[in-house]
Design a protein around this motif. Sequence first.
Motif, PDB file in Angstrom:
ATOM      1  N   LYS A 188       1.548  13.569  -5.064  1.00 34.14           N
ATOM      2  CA  LYS A 188       2.857  13.082  -5.521  1.00 34.14           C
ATOM      3  C   LYS A 188       3.426  12.008  -4.606  1.00 34.14           C
ATOM      4  O   LYS A 188       4.357  11.301  -4.964  1.00 34.14           O
ATOM      5  CB  LYS A 188       3.839  14.238  -5.637  1.00 34.14           C
ATOM      6  CG  LYS A 188       3.568  15.115  -6.843  1.00 34.14           C
ATOM      7  CD  LYS A 188       4.596  16.207  -6.953  1.00 34.14           C
ATOM      8  CE  LYS A 188       4.409  17.092  -8.142  1.00 34.14           C
ATOM      9  NZ  LYS A 188       3.069  17.499  -8.480  1.00 34.14           N
ATOM     10  N   GLY A 189       2.855  11.836  -3.421  1.00 28.54           N
ATOM     11  CA  GLY A 189       3.366  10.872  -2.457  1.00 28.54           C
ATOM     12  C   GLY A 189       2.810   9.466  -2.619  1.00 28.54           C
ATOM     13  O   GLY A 189       3.095   8.594  -1.789  1.00 28.54           O
ATOM     14  N   MET A 190       2.048   9.205  -3.676  1.00 27.55           N
ATOM     15  CA  MET A 190       1.519   7.858  -3.885  1.00 27.55           C
ATOM     16  C   MET A 190       2.677   6.862  -3.986  1.00 27.55           C
ATOM     17  O   MET A 190       3.750   7.197  -4.484  1.00 27.55           O
ATOM     18  CB  MET A 190       0.696   7.791  -5.177  1.00 27.55           C
ATOM     19  CG  MET A 190      -0.620   8.518  -5.121  1.00 27.55           C
ATOM     20  SD  MET A 190      -1.458   8.478  -6.726  1.00 27.55           S
ATOM     21  CE  MET A 190      -0.436   9.620  -7.648  1.00 27.55           C
ATOM     22  N   THR A 191       2.419   5.639  -3.541  1.00 28.95           N
ATOM     23  CA  THR A 191       3.418   4.580  -3.606  1.00 28.95           C
ATOM     24  C   THR A 191       2.831   3.378  -4.330  1.00 28.95           C
ATOM     25  O   THR A 191       1.743   2.910  -3.979  1.00 28.95           O
ATOM     26  CB  THR A 191       3.853   4.146  -2.190  1.00 28.95           C
ATOM     27  OG1 THR A 191       4.381   5.274  -1.502  1.00 28.95           O
ATOM     28  CG2 THR A 191       4.888   3.037  -2.253  1.00 28.95           C
ATOM     29  N   ILE A 192       3.552   2.903  -5.326  1.00 31.92           N
ATOM     30  CA  ILE A 192       3.189   1.659  -6.016  1.00 31.92           C
ATOM     31  C   ILE A 192       4.008   0.567  -5.359  1.00 31.92           C
ATOM     32  O   ILE A 192       5.235   0.675  -5.258  1.00 31.92           O
ATOM     33  CB  ILE A 192       3.503   1.746  -7.517  1.00 31.92           C
ATOM     34  CG1 ILE A 192       2.684   2.860  -8.175  1.00 31.92           C
ATOM     35  CG2 ILE A 192       3.250   0.395  -8.197  1.00 31.92           C
ATOM     36  CD1 ILE A 192       3.120   3.200  -9.583  1.00 31.92           C
ATOM     37  N   ARG A 193       3.333  -0.490  -4.912  1.00 32.50           N
ATOM     38  CA  ARG A 193       4.058  -1.544  -4.211  1.00 32.50           C
ATOM     39  C   ARG A 193       3.430  -2.914  -4.475  1.00 32.50           C
ATOM     40  O   ARG A 193       2.343  -3.003  -5.039  1.00 32.50           O
ATOM     41  CB  ARG A 193       4.110  -1.270  -2.714  1.00 32.50           C
ATOM     42  CG  ARG A 193       2.745  -1.288  -2.048  1.00 32.50           C
ATOM     43  CD  ARG A 193       2.853  -0.941  -0.595  1.00 32.50           C
ATOM     44  NE  ARG A 193       1.592  -1.201   0.083  1.00 32.50           N
ATOM     45  CZ  ARG A 193       1.343  -0.890   1.318  1.00 32.50           C
ATOM     46  NH1 ARG A 193       2.253  -0.275   2.040  1.00 32.50           N
ATOM     47  NH2 ARG A 193       0.169  -1.168   1.863  1.00 32.50           N
ATOM     48  N   GLU A 194       4.152  -3.929  -4.019  1.00 31.37           N
ATOM     49  CA  GLU A 194       3.627  -5.297  -4.060  1.00 31.37           C
ATOM     50  C   GLU A 194       3.373  -5.822  -5.470  1.00 31.37           C
ATOM     51  O   GLU A 194       2.488  -6.648  -5.669  1.00 31.37           O
ATOM     52  CB  GLU A 194       2.344  -5.425  -3.230  1.00 31.37           C
ATOM     53  CG  GLU A 194       2.468  -5.037  -1.781  1.00 31.37           C
ATOM     54  CD  GLU A 194       3.278  -6.050  -0.969  1.00 31.37           C
ATOM     55  OE1 GLU A 194       3.271  -7.244  -1.306  1.00 31.37           O
ATOM     56  OE2 GLU A 194       3.910  -5.622   0.002  1.00 31.37           O
ATOM     57  N   VAL A 195       4.115  -5.361  -6.467  1.00 26.00           N
ATOM     58  CA  VAL A 195       3.934  -5.893  -7.817  1.00 26.00           C
ATOM     59  C   VAL A 195       4.428  -7.336  -7.807  1.00 26.00           C
ATOM     60  O   VAL A 195       5.576  -7.597  -7.436  1.00 26.00           O
ATOM     61  CB  VAL A 195       4.705  -5.063  -8.867  1.00 26.00           C
ATOM     62  CG1 VAL A 195       4.572  -5.685 -10.249  1.00 26.00           C
ATOM     63  CG2 VAL A 195       4.219  -3.621  -8.870  1.00 26.00           C
ATOM     64  N   ARG A 196       3.524  -8.259  -8.185  1.00 24.07           N
ATOM     65  CA  ARG A 196       3.892  -9.672  -8.089  1.00 24.07           C
ATOM     66  C   ARG A 196       2.962 -10.543  -8.920  1.00 24.07           C
ATOM     67  O   ARG A 196       1.831 -10.164  -9.214  1.00 24.07           O
ATOM     68  CB  ARG A 196       3.845 -10.133  -6.637  1.00 24.07           C
ATOM     69  CG  ARG A 196       2.437 -10.037  -6.042  1.00 24.07           C
ATOM     70  CD  ARG A 196       2.447 -10.362  -4.570  1.00 24.07           C
ATOM     71  NE  ARG A 196       1.099 -10.346  -4.041  1.00 24.07           N
ATOM     72  CZ  ARG A 196       0.735  -9.746  -2.928  1.00 24.07           C
ATOM     73  NH1 ARG A 196       1.636  -9.083  -2.219  1.00 24.07           N
ATOM     74  NH2 ARG A 196      -0.509  -9.806  -2.512  1.00 24.07           N
ATOM     75  N   LEU A 197       3.459 -11.719  -9.248  1.00 25.45           N
ATOM     76  CA  LEU A 197       2.642 -12.741  -9.889  1.00 25.45           C
ATOM     77  C   LEU A 197       1.815 -13.417  -8.805  1.00 25.45           C
ATOM     78  O   LEU A 197       2.359 -13.868  -7.801  1.00 25.45           O
ATOM     79  CB  LEU A 197       3.528 -13.769 -10.604  1.00 25.45           C
ATOM     80  CG  LEU A 197       2.786 -14.894 -11.316  1.00 25.45           C
ATOM     81  CD1 LEU A 197       2.005 -14.358 -12.513  1.00 25.45           C
ATOM     82  CD2 LEU A 197       3.763 -15.976 -11.753  1.00 25.45           C
ATOM     83  N   GLU A 198       0.514 -13.468  -9.001  1.00 26.49           N
ATOM     84  CA  GLU A 198      -0.370 -14.129  -8.047  1.00 26.49           C
ATOM     85  C   GLU A 198      -0.578 -15.591  -8.406  1.00 26.49           C
ATOM     86  O   GLU A 198      -0.575 -16.445  -7.539  1.00 26.49           O
ATOM     87  CB  GLU A 198      -1.733 -13.427  -7.995  1.00 26.49           C
ATOM     88  CG  GLU A 198      -1.722 -12.148  -7.214  1.00 26.49           C
ATOM     89  CD  GLU A 198      -1.409 -12.359  -5.743  1.00 26.49           C
ATOM     90  OE1 GLU A 198      -2.070 -13.185  -5.078  1.00 26.49           O
ATOM     91  OE2 GLU A 198      -0.465 -11.715  -5.252  1.00 26.49           O
ATOM     92  N   GLU A 199      -0.816 -15.846  -9.691  1.00 25.18           N
ATOM     93  CA  GLU A 199      -1.007 -17.235 -10.115  1.00 25.18           C
ATOM     94  C   GLU A 199      -0.799 -17.361 -11.603  1.00 25.18           C
ATOM     95  O   GLU A 199      -0.872 -16.390 -12.343  1.00 25.18           O
ATOM     96  CB  GLU A 199      -2.384 -17.757  -9.719  1.00 25.18           C
ATOM     97  CG  GLU A 199      -3.551 -17.090 -10.408  1.00 25.18           C
ATOM     98  CD  GLU A 199      -4.886 -17.662  -9.948  1.00 25.18           C
ATOM     99  OE1 GLU A 199      -5.076 -18.889 -10.019  1.00 25.18           O
ATOM    100  OE2 GLU A 199      -5.717 -16.878  -9.502  1.00 25.18           O
ATOM    101  N   LYS A 200      -0.510 -18.597 -11.997  1.00 29.89           N
ATOM    102  CA  LYS A 200      -0.415 -18.913 -13.416  1.00 29.89           C
ATOM    103  C   LYS A 200      -0.826 -20.361 -13.595  1.00 29.89           C
ATOM    104  O   LYS A 200      -0.630 -21.197 -12.705  1.00 29.89           O
ATOM    105  CB  LYS A 200       0.967 -18.619 -13.970  1.00 29.89           C
ATOM    106  CG  LYS A 200       2.058 -19.579 -13.576  1.00 29.89           C
ATOM    107  CD  LYS A 200       2.374 -20.384 -14.743  1.00 29.89           C
ATOM    108  CE  LYS A 200       3.442 -21.366 -14.747  1.00 29.89           C
ATOM    109  NZ  LYS A 200       3.209 -22.402 -15.720  1.00 29.89           N
ATOM    110  N   THR A 201      -1.437 -20.629 -14.736  1.00 31.30           N
ATOM    111  CA  THR A 201      -1.846 -21.994 -15.053  1.00 31.30           C
ATOM    112  C   THR A 201      -1.351 -22.347 -16.442  1.00 31.30           C
ATOM    113  O   THR A 201      -1.157 -21.483 -17.290  1.00 31.30           O
ATOM    114  CB  THR A 201      -3.387 -22.156 -15.015  1.00 31.30           C
ATOM    115  OG1 THR A 201      -3.970 -21.258 -15.957  1.00 31.30           O
ATOM    116  CG2 THR A 201      -3.938 -21.873 -13.629  1.00 31.30           C
ATOM    117  N   GLY A 202      -1.139 -23.651 -16.634  1.00 30.59           N
ATOM    118  CA  GLY A 202      -0.726 -24.154 -17.938  1.00 30.59           C
ATOM    119  C   GLY A 202       0.774 -24.195 -18.093  1.00 30.59           C
ATOM    120  O   GLY A 202       1.530 -23.665 -17.292  1.00 30.59           O
TER     121      GLY A 202
END
Length: 165
Positions: free
Chosen positions: A139-153
């Motif tokens: 139960k102690g898992m942590t979700i982190r660093e959600v982010r856009l890395e790259e996009k094109t167009g």
Amino acid sequence: MTEKLTHFNEQGRAHMVDVTQKQATRREATAYAQIVMRAETMALIREGKMKKGDVLAVAQVAGIMAAKKTPEIIPMCHPLPLTKVDVRFEEGAVTGEEALLDLYATVATTYQTGVEMEALTAVTAAALTIYDMCKAADKGMTIREVRLEEKTGGKSGDFRREGGQ
């Protein structure tokens, strides 16, 4: 730098941006998230011993489904004809009792608007699915660093996060 926010009309109320006049071009975006868990939890995932089944296979499908459903949960997103959704996982470092799992979601379309939200939604849903399937063990898992890395167009051009994955 003062830029006008595009999701508000002249009255200051939210609206869906009109992309009718924009040119349909190929657009792709990759998002990233990381899950920190106990090393034992990562071992259970790797060995296929989690009671709910193949964690990464289910998370991969959840991410794909989420990308396709993005306009149903993000109010101002346009429904897009997605041409690619790829969700992948890489085991990161194991430091003492903690293990890292890196998640990537890449989404593409040929349309008048981009797929950044679809990529972010996909990677987040995949991470939440991993949490759901493993919470009995950790139960102690942590979700982190959600982010856009790259996009094109698109009109705004390409973006690549400096120091990104």
